[in-house]
Each structure stands twice: as C-alpha cells, then as structure tokens.
Design a protein around this motif. Sequence first.
Motif, PDB file in Angstrom:
ATOM      1  N   UNK A  44       0.903  -1.129  -0.019  1.00  0.00           N
ATOM      2  CA  UNK A  44       0.133  -0.057  -0.145  1.00  0.00           C
ATOM      3  C   UNK A  44       0.939   1.266   0.056  1.00  0.00           C
ATOM      4  N   UNK A  45       0.403   2.303  -0.538  1.00  0.00           N
ATOM      5  CA  UNK A  45       1.066   3.643  -0.623  1.00  0.00           C
ATOM      6  C   UNK A  45       0.941   4.407   0.644  1.00  0.00           C
ATOM      7  N   UNK A  46       1.379   5.231   0.850  1.00  0.00           N
ATOM      8  CA  UNK A  46       1.212   5.951   1.882  1.00  0.00           C
ATOM      9  C   UNK A  46      -0.188   6.803   2.162  1.00  0.00           C
ATOM     10  N   UNK A  47      -0.743   7.035   0.891  1.00  0.00           N
ATOM     11  CA  UNK A  47      -2.326   7.800   1.029  1.00  0.00           C
ATOM     12  C   UNK A  47      -3.144   6.361   0.959  1.00  0.00           C
ATOM     13  N   UNK A  48      -2.735   5.123   1.059  1.00  0.00           N
ATOM     14  CA  UNK A  48      -3.563   4.102   1.424  1.00  0.00           C
ATOM     15  C   UNK A  48      -4.153   3.491   0.061  1.00  0.00           C
ATOM     16  N   UNK A  53       3.063  -1.625  -8.287  1.00  0.00           N
ATOM     17  CA  UNK A  53       4.311  -2.156  -8.419  1.00  0.00           C
ATOM     18  C   UNK A  53       4.455  -3.687  -8.037  1.00  0.00           C
ATOM     19  N   UNK A  54       3.527  -4.167  -6.939  1.00  0.00           N
ATOM     20  CA  UNK A  54       3.381  -5.352  -6.313  1.00  0.00           C
ATOM     21  C   UNK A  54       2.483  -6.214  -7.248  1.00  0.00           C
ATOM     22  N   UNK A  55       2.908  -7.588  -7.375  1.00  0.00           N
ATOM     23  CA  UNK A  55       2.052  -8.551  -8.278  1.00  0.00           C
ATOM     24  C   UNK A  55       0.732  -8.851  -7.637  1.00  0.00           C
ATOM     25  N   UNK A  56       0.632  -8.626  -6.541  1.00  0.00           N
ATOM     26  CA  UNK A  56      -0.514  -8.804  -5.823  1.00  0.00           C
ATOM     27  C   UNK A  56      -1.704  -7.910  -6.058  1.00  0.00           C
ATOM     28  N   UNK A  57      -1.314  -6.696  -6.208  1.00  0.00           N
ATOM     29  CA  UNK A  57      -2.223  -5.512  -6.661  1.00  0.00           C
ATOM     30  C   UNK A  57      -2.246  -5.228  -7.943  1.00  0.00           C
ATOM     31  N   UNK A  58      -1.721  -5.886  -8.866  1.00  0.00           N
ATOM     32  CA  UNK A  58      -1.946  -5.880 -10.079  1.00  0.00           C
ATOM     33  C   UNK A  58      -3.531  -6.505 -10.634  1.00  0.00           C
ATOM     34  N   UNK A  59      -4.227  -5.914 -11.777  1.00  0.00           N
ATOM     35  CA  UNK A  59      -5.446  -6.435 -11.916  1.00  0.00           C
ATOM     36  C   UNK A  59      -5.141  -7.438 -13.186  1.00  0.00           C
TER      37      UNK A  59
END
Length: 88
Positions: A44-48, A53-59
Amino acid sequence: MKKLFSLLMLVAFLSTATFAQTTSPRSTGTMHTTTQNTKKGVGMKKDGTPDKRYKMNKAEKPAQAGPMKKDGTPDKRYKANKTASPKM
C-alpha cells in the motif's frame, strides 16, 4: 559618485541575499520511522491506495478470444473481438 552608488547597491544586495537564506532548526532527537511490513501495510502507498508495483495489486486481464494489436488492445477487424450490439 557613480562608483560610490554602485558599491552601496552591491553591499545592499549582498546583505539582503544573506538574510533571505534561513535554515530550519534541526532536531537532535532520534528519527521515528514506520515500517510497512505489517500485514495491513504491505503493498500500500502512504495515502492508502494499492501500489501497482506489487504483483498482488495488479489487476488480472481477461483473456481475449481473437488476435491483438501490437499495443495489446483487441483488433476490432476480427469477429471474435467485436462486441454484440443490441438489435432494434
């Protein structure tokens, strides 16, 4: 007279330039850093928002049936890539 005036202007300019450069006071205490290795903070970024960049967050992209263009978009010249339009 011109030399005296130019010297006076030079001194005034240099003195104002030195006052314009103020520094902030530095703290001598220890820096408190937060780690992002907590279960909720990983990826997660600082703003939430999720960090892409992480594989788990890519659609996941759905597989297309027909041929694709060089840029990765479906080629609409082929029947498999055309969307069905509603009939009137």
